[in-house]
Every structure is written in structure tokens, then in C-alpha cells.
Design an enzyme around this catalytic site. Structure first.
Site, PDB file in Angstrom:
ATOM      1  N   ARG A  65       0.810  -1.221   0.000  1.00  0.00           N
ATOM      2  CA  ARG A  65       0.000   0.000   0.000  1.00  0.00           C
ATOM      3  C   ARG A  65       0.845   1.274   0.000  1.00  0.00           C
ATOM      4  NH1 ARG A  65      -3.512  -2.503   4.896  1.00  0.00           N
ATOM      5  NH2 ARG A  65      -1.604  -3.764   5.018  1.00  0.00           N
TER       6      ARG A  65
ATOM      7  N   GLN B 245      12.202 -14.816   6.371  1.00  0.00           N
ATOM      8  CA  GLN B 245      10.913 -15.374   5.962  1.00  0.00           C
ATOM      9  C   GLN B 245      10.896 -15.268   4.438  1.00  0.00           C
ATOM     10  OE1 GLN B 245       7.395 -12.999   6.623  1.00  0.00           O
ATOM     11  NE2 GLN B 245       6.044 -14.782   6.732  1.00  0.00           N
TER      12      GLN B 245
HETATM   13  C1  UD1 Z   1      -2.069  -6.395  11.253  1.00  0.00           C
HETATM   14  C2  UD1 Z   1      -3.001  -7.318  12.085  1.00  0.00           C
HETATM   15  C3  UD1 Z   1      -4.251  -6.532  12.457  1.00  0.00           C
HETATM   16  C4  UD1 Z   1      -3.845  -5.303  13.261  1.00  0.00           C
HETATM   17  C5  UD1 Z   1      -2.828  -4.463  12.503  1.00  0.00           C
HETATM   18  C6  UD1 Z   1      -2.285  -3.421  13.432  1.00  0.00           C
HETATM   19  C7  UD1 Z   1      -2.640  -9.590  11.283  1.00  0.00           C
HETATM   20  C8  UD1 Z   1      -3.173 -10.695  10.470  1.00  0.00           C
HETATM   21  N1  UD1 Z   1      -3.356  -8.466  11.284  1.00  0.00           N
HETATM   22  O1  UD1 Z   1      -2.751  -6.077  10.061  1.00  0.00           O
HETATM   23  O2  UD1 Z   1      -5.100  -7.326  13.236  1.00  0.00           O
HETATM   24  O3  UD1 Z   1      -4.990  -4.525  13.545  1.00  0.00           O
HETATM   25  O4  UD1 Z   1      -1.721  -5.262  12.027  1.00  0.00           O
HETATM   26  O5  UD1 Z   1      -1.389  -2.538  12.778  1.00  0.00           O
HETATM   27  O6  UD1 Z   1      -1.615  -9.735  11.928  1.00  0.00           O
HETATM   28  N2  UD1 Z   1       4.735  -9.087   7.997  1.00  0.00           N
HETATM   29  C9  UD1 Z   1       5.726 -10.047   7.892  1.00  0.00           C
HETATM   30  N3  UD1 Z   1       5.485 -11.170   7.160  1.00  0.00           N
HETATM   31  C10 UD1 Z   1       4.306 -11.393   6.541  1.00  0.00           C
HETATM   32  C11 UD1 Z   1       3.298 -10.416   6.657  1.00  0.00           C
HETATM   33  C12 UD1 Z   1       3.526  -9.283   7.396  1.00  0.00           C
HETATM   34  O7  UD1 Z   1       6.817  -9.876   8.447  1.00  0.00           O
HETATM   35  O8  UD1 Z   1       4.178 -12.439   5.912  1.00  0.00           O
HETATM   36  C13 UD1 Z   1       4.985  -7.874   8.789  1.00  0.00           C
HETATM   37  C14 UD1 Z   1       4.883  -6.596   7.989  1.00  0.00           C
HETATM   38  O9  UD1 Z   1       6.148  -6.231   7.469  1.00  0.00           O
HETATM   39  C15 UD1 Z   1       4.379  -5.597   9.011  1.00  0.00           C
HETATM   40  C16 UD1 Z   1       3.616  -6.443  10.019  1.00  0.00           C
HETATM   41  O10 UD1 Z   1       4.018  -7.763   9.797  1.00  0.00           O
HETATM   42  O11 UD1 Z   1       5.450  -4.954   9.654  1.00  0.00           O
HETATM   43  C17 UD1 Z   1       2.102  -6.327   9.854  1.00  0.00           C
HETATM   44  O12 UD1 Z   1       1.727  -6.707   8.562  1.00  0.00           O
HETATM   45  P1  UD1 Z   1       0.595  -5.957   7.732  1.00  0.00           P
HETATM   46  O13 UD1 Z   1       0.417  -6.636   6.446  1.00  0.00           O
HETATM   47  O14 UD1 Z   1       0.854  -4.510   7.723  1.00  0.00           O
HETATM   48  O15 UD1 Z   1      -0.694  -6.266   8.667  1.00  0.00           O
HETATM   49  P2  UD1 Z   1      -2.019  -5.402   8.785  1.00  0.00           P
HETATM   50  O16 UD1 Z   1      -2.878  -5.657   7.604  1.00  0.00           O
HETATM   51  O17 UD1 Z   1      -1.693  -4.002   9.079  1.00  0.00           O
HETATM   52 CA    CA Z   2       0.180  -2.847   9.169  1.00  0.00          CA
END
Ligand code: UD1
Ligand code: CA
Length: 464
Positions: free
Chosen positions: A24, A82
Site C-alpha cells: 500500500r 521469511q
Molecule cells: C495487522 C493485524 C491486524 C492489526 C494491525 C495493526 C494480522 C493478520 N493483522 O494487520 O489485526 O490490527 O496489524 O497494525 O496480523 N509481515 C511479515 N510477514 C508477513 C506479513 C507481514 O513480516 O508475511 C509484517 C509486515 O512487514 C508488518 C507487520 O508484519 O510490519 C504487519 O503486517 P501488515 O500486512 O501490515 O498487517 P495489517 O494488515 O496491518
Molecule cells: Ca500494518
């Protein structure tokens, strides 16, 4: 400061999720490297993690991984790859094999940069007591966040992602910050049961909440008083919102410490500013890196000051750019001056409009008031650099040094071709190009002598 680690018997492992692409953001720069208050998002999270004094910090990285790791060459953390970003739960699954079973695990998100250490220490205490602790909030705009679903008796039942939520669930205002703490052994068990049959086809970390409840674990939600602290950064709009928060906090800290900030909405501190008393900062000033301001320093509007020191009673007039400069007391700089790295200006120095100074020292009370370039020069005290004086320090291949001794004056529009020495009290005539040593105490002229042609006549137009 007492630390969380000292309040429980087992070790603390902090897992920071930083593998996501941040689609995004629409940017080549991975999300966790996007700058907030001048530093990558991840740097803010790492700071917070360190404040908890954990036994280990594991950073899960993946998307643009080498770029992310390279941005933190000196961090004493364990990097966990990862390879494919299959969700936040999958990310934590990669990290937990490196965590001893008896540890407490705290999971932080690399895109939630403003969390303070206190609420996290609380989560850790609850986790260390064997429970699952969640950090929740009630943000002004819940869009995009997971919602906390509670049962009829008000107990946390699970967390549902926005994309999977029913209209009733979307109406819930309590949101998941994503941050949680739990005993490692139990967390590992719940993680092993995650499935990806949801709207995004991902393994959600947040699903461990429902799994823990189903297994009769106690789940405790710690609600943040100020949801601002837990705002996440998914896009440039949210990044700007958090930047505004940082700006307000930095301005507030300066004002509390006695600095006059004309408009706290128009100042940026991308680093640290230390200062004396009665400092005045006009609008649209940007501080970067490490900046030290003395007593009664005045900074005019539009100045950009990076990694510099400004002495007592010095005034910067509007639109100056300082980078790696040390400026003495009672100096006057600008408007429109540029002072570049490894420059030291003595007390009482005046640098005026459209003057650039680089890698030079100017002694007490020396002046370069208009339209000059002073590079690689050692300038004594009370020297007057006339308007339009250029120190020609570069021969196209190498830079050379210029020495100008005390009380010398350079005439307007003079060029000093380096390497060159100008003697004490020397005067260089206006318009001179000097290439040899300029002797002390004399007037040196290096320009064509003025002459007048007595019998010259201006051409006249031929009659047609
Ligand atoms: C996530 C939470 C949501 C919460 C929000 C708060 C989950 C499923 N959802 O959503 O409930 O309200 O954060 O900000 O956790 N990341 C990885 N590996 C992955 C995917 C993500 O390391 O495979 C990391 C991203 O870099 C990021 C964090 O995890 O720093 C959160 O990921 P993001 O995709 O932003 O989750 P949200 O949709 O914001
Ligand atoms: Ca997030």
C-alpha cells in the site's frame, strides 16, 4: 529505569515482524525502511525493543531483505529470513524455533513505530505469568485494523481481520494493535495450529487469540489509553499522520524545555536537538541529525540545520542551510547562506546572502557578506572577503588549500586561485585574479590596467 526483563523470572525474546512488502506504500523502498522523523520505521521499533532489555531480539525479514539488513549494520539482533510472506503468523513461526521454550515472547510489528515501553512491559509481565496478553486500542478510525470480538460476558473471544469481518464485527470499535505477549511454549503450540482459510489466504498471527481461548487459556487485553501510540503505517497517508505526531511531540519537548517555537506545526526534528536557554525558532525550520544550539540562538524561518553546532547569541537569518558546521558565538549567518561540512566559523563571523563556505575555518570577526565561495580555506581573524570573491579551490582534478591571514581584505569580484597564501593585512584590488602569493600589508592588483582611447569614436549608423 526498571526494565521488564527484571520483573519476570524467564527470559524475554522480542520478535519484530519486518518482512512485508508494504504494497500500500507504492514504493521501491520496503515499508519498514520508510523514514519517520528522519529514521526508518524499523529503527523506532528496535529502540523500543532495546528499552525492554530482552535476552534476544529476532527480526523477521524477507521482502527486499538484504536492503533491510544493510540498513542496520550495527544492530545486535538475530535476523530470521521469511522467504515468502505468507502472513504475520507464518512470520512468527519462522522466529520461534530460535526462542527457548521457557522464554516469554513479545511480538512487535515493524510498521507500528510509536509504542512506548511501559504498556509493553505490562504485556510482558502478563505473558510471563503464563497468559496470552494482547494490546488493544480504540482508534478514531478503525479502518484496516483487526477487530476484537468479545463474548456475551465481555471476555475476548478472538480477533477478526477487517477483510474477514461481518458488518456487525466491523462496527466494533476496539481494535487489535497486533502486539501480543505469551509464554513461548504455548505460543509455539498455537502457531502450529494456524490455518490460512481466510480472505487473504494468509496465516494470521491474530488467530492465535481464538485458538488460545478455545484451549481454555486466559487471554487478557490491555487497552492503550492513547491509540495514537499504536497507529500502524500501511500507506503514505498514515505515514504523514505519524510524522505529524512526531512533529507535535518534538515541538512540545522543545517548548517544555524553554525554546520559543513560533508554530509547533511548522518545525521538523529529524534527529536530536540539544539547546541552551532562550532559543528562538521561527517557522519552517528543519533539524536533522545531531544539532546543538547555544543560549539565545535565533533561527530564522526556512533554515535547514543538519549535524551542526551553533554558539551562544548567534543569529541565523532566513533560509540558511547548515550541514556539518560549527559556528561560534555571536555570529550572523544569512539570509540565504550555505555552510557545508567541516566548516568552523569563529565568534562574531558574518556570512551573508548567497555565500557558500565549505571545509574552511574563519577566524574571529571575519566577514563574507555577499555572493562568495570559500572552499578549503583557512581564513584568519578580521578578514574581509569582498562581495563576489571566489576561492578557486579546484583545478579540475584536485582540490587545493588557500590561506588568508589576519586582517586581509579581498576586493569585490576577486578570484583566489589555490593553492595560494594571502599575507597578513594584505589588500587585493577589486576584480583581481591572483595566482601567486599575495604579500602582507600591500595592495596587490592583478587585472588589466584601465585605459581610455582619446581619439576613439563610437560608430554611427550608415545613412540608407
Ligand atoms: C495487522 C493485524 C491486524 C492489526 C494491525 C495493526 C494480522 C493478520 N493483522 O494487520 O489485526 O490490527 O496489524 O497494525 O496480523 N509481515 C511479515 N510477514 C508477513 C506479513 C507481514 O513480516 O508475511 C509484517 C509486515 O512487514 C508488518 C507487520 O508484519 O510490519 C504487519 O503486517 P501488515 O500486512 O501490515 O498487517 P495489517 O494488515 O496491518
Ligand atoms: Ca500494518
Amino acid at each position: 529505569m526498571s526494565t521488564a526483563a527484571s520483573t519476570h523470572s524467564t527470559g524475554l525474546s522480542v520478535v519484530i515482524l519486518a518482512a512485508g512488502e508494504g504494497r500500500r506504500m507504492n514504493s521501491r523502498l520496503p515499508k519498514v525502511l520508510q523514514p519517520l522523523a528522519g529514521r526508518p520505521l524499523l529503527a523506532h521499533v528496535l529502540d523500543t525493543a532495546h528499552r525492554l532489555s530482552p535476552q534476544r531480539i529476532l527480526v523477521v525479514y524477507g521482502h527486499a531483505g538484504e536492503q533491510v539488513r544493510a540498513a542496520f549494520p550495527d544492530e545486535s539482533v538475530q535476523w530470521v529470513l521469511q522467504e515468502r510472506q505468507l502472513g504475520t503468523g507464518h512470520a512468527v513461526q519462522q522466529a520461534v524455533p530460535h526462542v527457548p521454550d521457557d522464554d516469554t515472547v513479545l511480538v512487535l510489528y515493524g510498521d507500528v513505530p510509536l509504542l512506548g515501553a511501559e504498556p509493553l512491559a505490562r504485556l510482558v509481565r502478563i505473558g510471563a505469568a503464563g497468559e496470552l496478553a494482547l494490546l488493544t486500542m480504540v482508534p478514531e478510525d478503525p479502518a484496516g485494523y483487526g477487530r476484537i470480538v468479545r463474548d456475551a460476558s465481555g471476555r475476548v473471544a478472538r480477533s477478526v481481520e477487517q477483510k474477514d469481518a461481518t458488518p456487525e464485527e466491523l462496527a466494533v470499535r476496539e481494535c487489535n494493535t497486533g502486539v501480543l505477549a505469551a509464554p513461548a511454549r504455548r505460543l509455539k503450540g498455537w502457531l502450529a495450529q494456524l490455518r490460512n482459510d481466510n480472505a487473504q489466504g494468509e496465516y494470521y498471527l491474530t488467530d492465535v487469540i481464538g485458538l488460545a481461548v478455545a484451549q481454555g487459556a486466559t487471554v487478557t487485553a490491555v487497552s492503550l489509553a492513547d491509540s495514537i501510540d499504536a497507529l500502524g503505517v500501511n500507506d503514505k497517508t498514515q505515514l504523514a499522520q505519524l510524522e505529524a505526531v512526531c512533529r507535535r511531540r518534538a515541538a512540545q519537548a522543545l517548548m517544555t524545555a524553554g525554546v520559543t517555537v513560533v508554530d509547533p506545526a511548522r518545525i521538523d526534528v529529524r534527529g536530536s536537538v540539544t539547546h541552551g536557554q532562550d532559543v528562538f525558532v521561527d517557522v519552517n525550520v528543519v533539524f536533522e541529525g545531531t544539532v546543538k544550539l547555544g543560549n539565545r540562538v535565533r533561527i530564522g524561518s526556512g533554515c535547514v540545520i543538519r549535524d551542526s553546532e551553533v554558539g551562544d547569541d548567534t543569529e541565523l537569518f532566513p533560509f540558511c542551510v547548515l550541514d556539518g558546521a560549527v559556528i561560534g558565538a555571536a555570529a550572523r549567518i544569512g539570509p540565504f547562506s550555505r555552510v557545508r561540512p567541516t566548516t568552523a566559523l569563529g565568534p562574531g563571523v558574518h556570512i551573508g546572502n548567497f555565500v557558500e563556505v565549505k571545509n574552511s575555518t574563519l577566524g574571529t570577526d571575519s566577514k563574507a557578506n555577499h555572493l562568495s565561495y570559500v572552499g578549503d580555506a583557512q581564513v584568519g581573524a578580521r578578514v574581509n572577503i569582498g562581495a563576489g570573491t571566489i576561492v578557486a579551490n579546484y583545478d579540475g582534478a584536485n582540490k587545493h588549500r588557500t590561506i588568508i591571514h589576519d586582517d586581509a581584505h579581498t576586493g569585490s569580484n576577486s578570484v583566489l586561485v589555490a593553492p595560494i597564501t594571502v599575507g597578513e593585512g594584505a589588500t587585493i584590488a577589486a576584480g583581481s585574479t591572483v595566482v601567486h602569493e599575495v604579500p602582507a600589508g600591500r595592495l596587490t592588483i592583478a587585472r588589466a590596467r584601465q585605459s581610455t582611447l582619446e581619439d576613439w569614436q563610437r560608430p554611427v549608423k550608415k545613412p540608407k
